[in-house]
Design a protein around this motif. Structure first.
Motif, PDB file in Angstrom:
ATOM      1  N   UNK A   1     -28.867 -20.425  18.744  1.00 12.32           N
ATOM      2  CA  UNK A   1     -27.979 -19.395  19.273  1.00 12.32           C
ATOM      3  C   UNK A   1     -26.795 -20.035  20.013  1.00 12.32           C
ATOM      4  N   UNK A   2     -27.095 -21.023  20.880  1.00 19.55           N
ATOM      5  CA  UNK A   2     -26.024 -21.698  21.624  1.00 19.55           C
ATOM      6  C   UNK A   2     -25.098 -22.442  20.680  1.00 19.55           C
ATOM      7  N   UNK A   3     -25.684 -23.142  19.699  1.00 19.93           N
ATOM      8  CA  UNK A   3     -24.866 -23.879  18.741  1.00 19.93           C
ATOM      9  C   UNK A   3     -23.973 -22.939  17.939  1.00 19.93           C
ATOM     10  N   UNK A   4     -24.513 -21.782  17.549  1.00 23.33           N
ATOM     11  CA  UNK A   4     -23.715 -20.835  16.782  1.00 23.33           C
ATOM     12  C   UNK A   4     -22.539 -20.303  17.578  1.00 23.33           C
ATOM     13  N   UNK A   5     -22.787 -19.966  18.849  1.00 24.50           N
ATOM     14  CA  UNK A   5     -21.700 -19.449  19.690  1.00 24.50           C
ATOM     15  C   UNK A   5     -20.634 -20.519  19.911  1.00 24.50           C
ATOM     16  N   UNK A   6     -21.069 -21.747  20.200  1.00 24.59           N
ATOM     17  CA  UNK A   6     -20.099 -22.822  20.446  1.00 24.59           C
ATOM     18  C   UNK A   6     -19.305 -23.159  19.186  1.00 24.59           C
ATOM     19  N   UNK A   7     -19.951 -23.118  18.037  1.00 28.07           N
ATOM     20  CA  UNK A   7     -19.238 -23.400  16.789  1.00 28.07           C
ATOM     21  C   UNK A   7     -18.200 -22.319  16.505  1.00 28.07           C
ATOM     22  N   UNK A   8     -18.548 -21.061  16.808  1.00 31.17           N
ATOM     23  CA  UNK A   8     -17.564 -19.983  16.625  1.00 31.17           C
ATOM     24  C   UNK A   8     -16.331 -20.201  17.505  1.00 31.17           C
ATOM     25  N   UNK A   9     -16.555 -20.579  18.758  1.00 31.46           N
ATOM     26  CA  UNK A   9     -15.416 -20.827  19.647  1.00 31.46           C
ATOM     27  C   UNK A   9     -14.646 -22.082  19.225  1.00 31.46           C
ATOM     28  N   UNK A  10     -15.354 -23.073  18.664  1.00 37.34           N
ATOM     29  CA  UNK A  10     -14.659 -24.261  18.164  1.00 37.34           C
ATOM     30  C   UNK A  10     -13.754 -23.914  16.989  1.00 37.34           C
ATOM     31  N   UNK A  11     -14.270 -23.099  16.085  1.00 34.80           N
ATOM     32  CA  UNK A  11     -13.448 -22.682  14.947  1.00 34.80           C
ATOM     33  C   UNK A  11     -12.254 -21.848  15.406  1.00 34.80           C
ATOM     34  N   UNK A  12     -12.467 -20.996  16.418  1.00 35.35           N
ATOM     35  CA  UNK A  12     -11.354 -20.210  16.947  1.00 35.35           C
ATOM     36  C   UNK A  12     -10.298 -21.118  17.578  1.00 35.35           C
ATOM     37  N   UNK A  13     -10.736 -22.164  18.286  1.00 34.76           N
ATOM     38  CA  UNK A  13      -9.775 -23.095  18.885  1.00 34.76           C
ATOM     39  C   UNK A  13      -9.002 -23.856  17.815  1.00 34.76           C
ATOM     40  N   UNK A  14      -9.700 -24.254  16.731  1.00 34.93           N
ATOM     41  CA  UNK A  14      -9.012 -24.952  15.634  1.00 34.93           C
ATOM     42  C   UNK A  14      -7.986 -24.032  14.979  1.00 34.93           C
TER      43      UNK A  14
END
Length: 232
Positions: A54-67
């Motif tokens: 769950x934490x990894x999924x949320x962080x990856x979503x925010x990483x993709x948004x930042x990219x």
């Protein structure tokens, strides 16, 4: 900084503190293992995989948004009639996107590091406990063998009991050899765990260098892009 990114940054700072506590010699592996097996953490460990993904999924979503934000603002070409305030706002948004990229990226990286460190510390504590148990068994077997050997010397006149004593001594020697072999095997496993920890530290240093190089490349590309805009 928005509330969401403030929470992610706070999570990143918490991860840094946890990594420092796990890496620095604050407590022995056995104490960490007792903490990991406490009632509260044991309740969390039952669904640890769910929390991790769950934490990894949320962080990856925010990483993709930042990219996405970085690509959006890095490809912007300001027109000649744009006001200086608009250009400064654009640069500020690009800086925020880059900042969010580093925050989310390092958060993902430290989540993986913490998970690996906890696994290695737990394995090392288990090996230490098994080694101590094997040492105690070997010592008790050696003491029993010495006792039987002392009894054997006092009972030389009894041939019937000598054969039994010799058989028991042979069995005890075999047990001592087996326990010694188990102890050596556990020592090798402990050394393997230490080598894995060292390789993890090296991998951590390498990935940190790659992040710093990536940051330098982004800074150079931004400087080159601004220089190209000024020339135009």
């Amino acid at each position: 900084m928005s509330l969401v990114w403030t929470l992610i940054a706070t999570f990143l700072y918490s991860e840094i503190i946890v990594v420092l506590l796990l890496v620095l010699p604050v407590a022995s592996p056995s104490k960490w293992n007792r903490l990991f097996k406490s009632k509260f953490l044991a309740m969390l460990a039952k669904q640890a995989h769910l929390y991790f993904f769950l934490i990894m999924g949320v962080l990856i979503l925010f990483l993709l948004d930042a990219i996405r934000e970085m690509r959006k603002y890095s490809t912007h070409e300001p027109a000649g009639h744009e006001h200086l305030n608009v250009e400064m706002q654009h640069s500020m948004r690009l800086f925020r996107a880059q900042r969010n990229f580093y925050i989310s990226g390092f958060s993902i990286f430290l989540v993986l590091v913490i998970r690996r460190l906890v696994t290695l510390i737990s394995a090392q504590a288990t090996l230490l406990a098994q080694s101590e148990a094997s040492m105690k068994q070997a010592q008790s077997a050696t003491a029993a063998a010495r006792t039987l050997m002392a009894e054997k010397t006092t009972e030389k006149g009894k041939e019937a009991t000598e054969d039994t004593t010799l058989n028991e001594l042979n069995e005890l020697r075999k047990k001592v050899q087996e326990l010694t072999a188990d102890l050596n095997r556990e020592k090798k496993d402990k050394e393997a765990v230490k080598s894995q920890a060292e390789s993890l530290n090296k991998e951590y240093d390498r990935l940190t260098d790659e992040y710093s190089k990536l940051q330098k490349k982004i800074t150079i590309s931004d400087s080159a892009g601004k220089g190209g805009v000024k020339d135009d």
